[in-house]
Design an enzyme around this catalytic site. Structure first.
Site, PDB file in Angstrom:
ATOM      1  NE  ARG A   1      -1.872 -35.695 -35.793  1.00 23.06           N
ATOM      2  CZ  ARG A   1      -2.117 -35.345 -34.601  1.00 23.06           C
ATOM      3  NH1 ARG A   1      -0.223 -34.993 -34.086  1.00 23.06           N
ATOM      4  NH2 ARG A   1      -2.479 -34.624 -33.760  1.00 23.06           N
TER       5      ARG A   1
ATOM      6  CE  LYS B   1       4.166 -38.785 -26.502  1.00 19.12           C
ATOM      7  NZ  LYS B   1       3.586 -37.820 -25.714  1.00 19.12           N
TER       8      LYS B   1
ATOM      9  CG  PHE C   1       3.313 -31.354 -31.388  1.00 14.83           C
ATOM     10  CD1 PHE C   1       2.753 -32.524 -31.564  1.00 14.83           C
ATOM     11  CD2 PHE C   1       2.657 -31.587 -30.192  1.00 14.83           C
ATOM     12  CE1 PHE C   1       2.582 -34.052 -32.157  1.00 14.83           C
ATOM     13  CE2 PHE C   1       1.855 -32.614 -29.413  1.00 14.83           C
ATOM     14  CZ  PHE C   1       2.278 -33.441 -30.571  1.00 14.83           C
ATOM     15  CB  THR C   2      -1.361 -30.363 -31.295  1.00 15.20           C
ATOM     16  OG1 THR C   2      -0.925 -31.781 -30.890  1.00 15.20           O
ATOM     17  CG2 THR C   2      -2.030 -31.201 -32.688  1.00 15.20           C
TER      18      THR C   2
ATOM     19  CG  PHE D   1      -6.415 -33.059 -33.256  1.00 15.69           C
ATOM     20  CD1 PHE D   1      -6.108 -31.729 -33.308  1.00 15.69           C
ATOM     21  CD2 PHE D   1      -6.323 -34.389 -32.245  1.00 15.69           C
ATOM     22  CE1 PHE D   1      -5.238 -31.657 -32.065  1.00 15.69           C
ATOM     23  CE2 PHE D   1      -5.066 -34.112 -31.348  1.00 15.69           C
ATOM     24  CZ  PHE D   1      -4.783 -32.060 -31.167  1.00 15.69           C
TER      25      PHE D   1
ATOM     26  CG  ASP E   1       8.957 -31.951 -27.923  1.00 17.02           C
ATOM     27  OD1 ASP E   1       9.391 -32.659 -27.042  1.00 17.02           O
ATOM     28  OD2 ASP E   1       7.806 -30.889 -28.231  1.00 17.02           O
TER      29      ASP E   1
ATOM     30  CE1 TYR F   1       1.199 -33.927  -1.257  1.00 14.81           C
ATOM     31  CE2 TYR F   1       3.424 -31.992  -0.224  1.00 14.81           C
ATOM     32  CZ  TYR F   1       2.128 -32.494  -1.586  1.00 14.81           C
ATOM     33  OH  TYR F   1       1.295 -31.551  -2.092  1.00 14.81           O
TER      34      TYR F   1
HETATM   35  C1  P70 Z   1       1.410 -38.069 -29.477  1.00 14.77           C
HETATM   36  C2  P70 Z   1       1.892 -37.888 -28.404  1.00 14.77           C
HETATM   37  C3  P70 Z   1       2.619 -36.037 -27.525  1.00 14.77           C
HETATM   38  C4  P70 Z   1       3.820 -34.797 -27.905  1.00 14.77           C
HETATM   39  C5  P70 Z   1       4.748 -34.996 -28.807  1.00 14.77           C
HETATM   40  C6  P70 Z   1       5.300 -33.674 -28.569  1.00 14.77           C
HETATM   41  C7  P70 Z   1       6.822 -33.626 -29.426  1.00 14.77           C
HETATM   42  C8  P70 Z   1       4.937 -32.937 -27.027  1.00 14.77           C
HETATM   43  C9  P70 Z   1       4.278 -34.028 -26.253  1.00 14.77           C
HETATM   44  C10 P70 Z   1       2.831 -33.420 -24.645  1.00 14.77           C
HETATM   45  C11 P70 Z   1       0.276 -37.488 -27.997  1.00 14.77           C
HETATM   46  C12 P70 Z   1      -0.656 -36.683 -28.192  1.00 14.77           C
HETATM   47  C13 P70 Z   1      -0.700 -35.097 -28.676  1.00 14.77           C
HETATM   48  C14 P70 Z   1      -1.379 -33.934 -28.795  1.00 14.77           C
HETATM   49  C15 P70 Z   1      -2.231 -34.636 -30.030  1.00 14.77           C
HETATM   50  C16 P70 Z   1      -2.385 -35.692 -30.407  1.00 14.77           C
HETATM   51  C17 P70 Z   1      -1.476 -36.837 -29.763  1.00 14.77           C
HETATM   52  N1  P70 Z   1       2.048 -36.860 -28.716  1.00 14.77           N
HETATM   53  N2  P70 Z   1       5.857 -32.974 -27.652  1.00 14.77           N
HETATM   54  O1  P70 Z   1       0.812 -38.860 -30.118  1.00 14.77           O
HETATM   55  O2  P70 Z   1       3.091 -34.806 -24.297  1.00 14.77           O
HETATM   56  O3  P70 Z   1       1.183 -36.721 -25.048  1.00 14.77           O
HETATM   57  O4  P70 Z   1       2.546 -36.592 -22.744  1.00 14.77           O
HETATM   58  O5  P70 Z   1       1.153 -34.774 -22.769  1.00 14.77           O
HETATM   59  O6  P70 Z   1       4.610 -36.010 -29.794  1.00 14.77           O
HETATM   60  O7  P70 Z   1       2.222 -37.801 -30.918  1.00 14.77           O
HETATM   61  P1  P70 Z   1       1.916 -35.946 -23.160  1.00 14.77           P
END
Ligand code: P70
Length: 499
Positions: A424, A300, A166-167, A491, A257, A114
């Site tokens: 996107r 990634k 980013f989303t 989305f 990021d 733990y």
């Molecule tokens: C994608 C994934 C995640 C992501 C990223 C960047 C530049 C942070 C994160 C978050 C998954 C995804 C996320 C949201 C919408 C669609 C797809 N990207 N910064 O496919 O990381 O997923 O580990 O929480 O690209 O691009 P995590």
């Protein structure tokens, strides 16, 4: 003309055996058509992936009628398909990598204590060595890290400038009470502009923002390298160096990021004078040195199926992050992960900075890009690190943006071949929290995201041919209407119907 190709015939004393399609049959000697390898067609020597396959996972493709039914059931949203209904899955490069034999072996070395797991210290060491940040907090994935950093580094009412939203990142910044302001260079919004570093921050836009709102109201600069929503476009070393100087003048922190920062380092090595002979490892380390900390989705670049972290230089901020992580993720030495996950991540980090790995990873994305551009398919150029972004506006100039061209294109691709891609565009961009209207991004894109070390050149050929078939039939597409709209990150779960 004499063929320079290796002979494809397997000679036996009795007959020659020729491979055509899936079966062997014998032939009489006859004049052969000269075939060219892809390398020769592209005017270069062929190269191959720096790995061989040890374990395989079978792929199936359901028939066209079943795909149509599956898509209807999924509300025309590729996120809502079951993966058994998908043939080649290019939804995302997130958590979809193939781990190496070393990583799998590392999973057996998981110390599931733990507190104080040995794998945490291995991970901490890897992040210090390759990214250079002294203080590490592990999280279950990127958005866990975004959550912690947004909560600790933002005061409600502040502004967060960044090189395109980013989303999940913007959602966490907004939930913490900030307003996101886009300060990326204009070229990023133009899919046809071939500038080499379309991910750069526009220093004039940033300086103007600081002047307008005051440095105190800026929580930090949110710098992504590479920039996902711009098509995986890189940031130059010169840009981050200048940003450091500008932000230091105003006392503003820079958080990175780092999700695809190794891929960013490859583009610097390839395109930026002075970095041609520097290793990726060096470039990554120098890039991070200009920032105050980073958050990471290790799903990634770092070649794992789950994991993330946030790491900083400042001790006080670290102290805050360490208190919060125990509330939201888990103890500060596991952050929602198993010991084995941290071990796989530590090994994945080392593997990710190998020059031959990245050359082959980005080479595969480019291979698909070269095929598609050769056929005149509209897409974001230059091709970025992790994906091909098809320009859905140019596929469907007859559709308005709120008829969801990029969502339509993702649906058409699935119907054609069972390939899964991701919208996107306007759906991903969501709504403006103040006006309630759709954000209307300049880029309306459908992403074909390439998982790392998973698919072969033959899969890329199948994908390319499907994109071409959908492009050739583009005049028949009618667009979609949204029939269900979730409140947050719509989305993922929105549903559509044909117009
Ligand atoms: C994608 C994934 C995640 C992501 C990223 C960047 C530049 C942070 C994160 C978050 C998954 C995804 C996320 C949201 C919408 C669609 C797809 N990207 N910064 O496919 O990381 O997923 O580990 O929480 O690209 O691009 P995590």
């Amino acid at each position: 003309m004499e063929s320079r190709l290796p002979r494809q015939n397997v000679q036996s004393p009795h007959c020659s055996v020729e491979m055509t399609g899936n079966h062997f049959h014998t032939t009489q000697p006859r004049e052969r058509r000269v075939t060219h390898t892809m390398g020769q067609q592209l005017g270069r020597r062929s190269w191959a992936e720096p790995w061989k396959i040890k374990v395989v996972e079978p792929l199936y493709r359901i028939g066209a009628a079943d795909r149509k039914r599956a898509l209807e059931t999924a509300g025309y949203n590729t996120f809502l398909l079951r993966s058994d209904e998908v043939y080649i899955d290019l939804l995302t490069d997130s958590g979809t990598s193939a781990m190496s034999d070393r990583q799998w072996a590392g999973m057996m070395l998981g110390d599931e204590a733990y507190a104080g797991s040995r794998n945490f210290y291995r991970l901490e060491d890897a992040v210090r060595t390759y990214y250079g940040y002294p203080h590490l907090v592990p999280t279950h994935q990127g958005r866990g890290a975004e959550h912690l950093l947004s909560k600790t580094a933002i005061k409600p009412g502040q502004v967060v400038p960044g090189n395109m939203y980013f989303t999940t990142t913007r959602a966490h910044q907004e939930l913490a009470g900030a307003e996101f302001v886009d300060v990326i260079v204009d070229e990023a919004h133009d899919p046809d502009d071939r500038t080499p570093f379309k991910g750069n921050v526009d220093l004039i836009k940033l300086e103007r923002l600081v002047h307008d709102v005051g440095a105190d109201r800026i929580a930090y600069l949110s710098l992504a390298a590479t920039v996902n929503m711009a098509g995986g476009q890189p940031v130059s070393m010169a840009n981050v160096r200048e940003l450091r100087a500008l932000c230091s003048r105003h006392g503003i922190r820079i958080f990175l990021d780092a999700t695809r920062a190794v891929e960013n380092a490859f583009f610097i090595q390839e395109r930026e004078p002075g970095y041609e002979t520097r290793s990726l490892r060096d470039i990554l380390f120098e890039f991070c040195s200009y920032t105050d900390g980073a958050w990471m989705s290790a799903k990634k670049d770092s070649l794992v199926n789950i994991g993330g972290w946030v790491a900083v230089r400042d001790e006080e901020l670290f102290e805050e992050l360490r208190s919060l992580v125990v509330l939201y993720e888990g103890l500060h030495t596991y952050g929602g992960l198993a010991g084995r996950d941290m071990e796989a991540m530590a090994i994945g980090i080392e593997e990710s900075v190998q020059d031959d790995h990245i050359r082959s990873r980005i080479g595969q994305v480019r291979y698909l890009g070269d095929l598609l551009s050769g056929w005149g398919i509209p897409m974001v150029n230059p091709v970025g690190g992790h994906a091909i972004f098809l320009n859905a506006r140019c596929f469907y100039p007859h559709l308005a943006q709120d008829q969801f061209p990029a969502q339509t294109l993702a649906a058409e691709l699935y119907l054609d071949s069972g390939i899964r891609s991701m919208e996107r565009g306007i759906v991903s961009a969501g709504r403006d929290p103040d006006t309630g209207d759709h954000h209307r991004p300049a880029l309306e894109l459908t992403r074909l995201t390439i998982p790392r070390r998973v698919y072969t050149q033959a899969h890329m050929d199948v994908v390319a041919e499907s994109v071409k078939a959908v492009y050739d039939a583009r005049a028949n597409s009618r667009g979609l209407v949204m029939v269900h709209e979730p409140r947050l990150l719509r989305f993922f779960q929105a549903r559509f119907a044909p117009r």
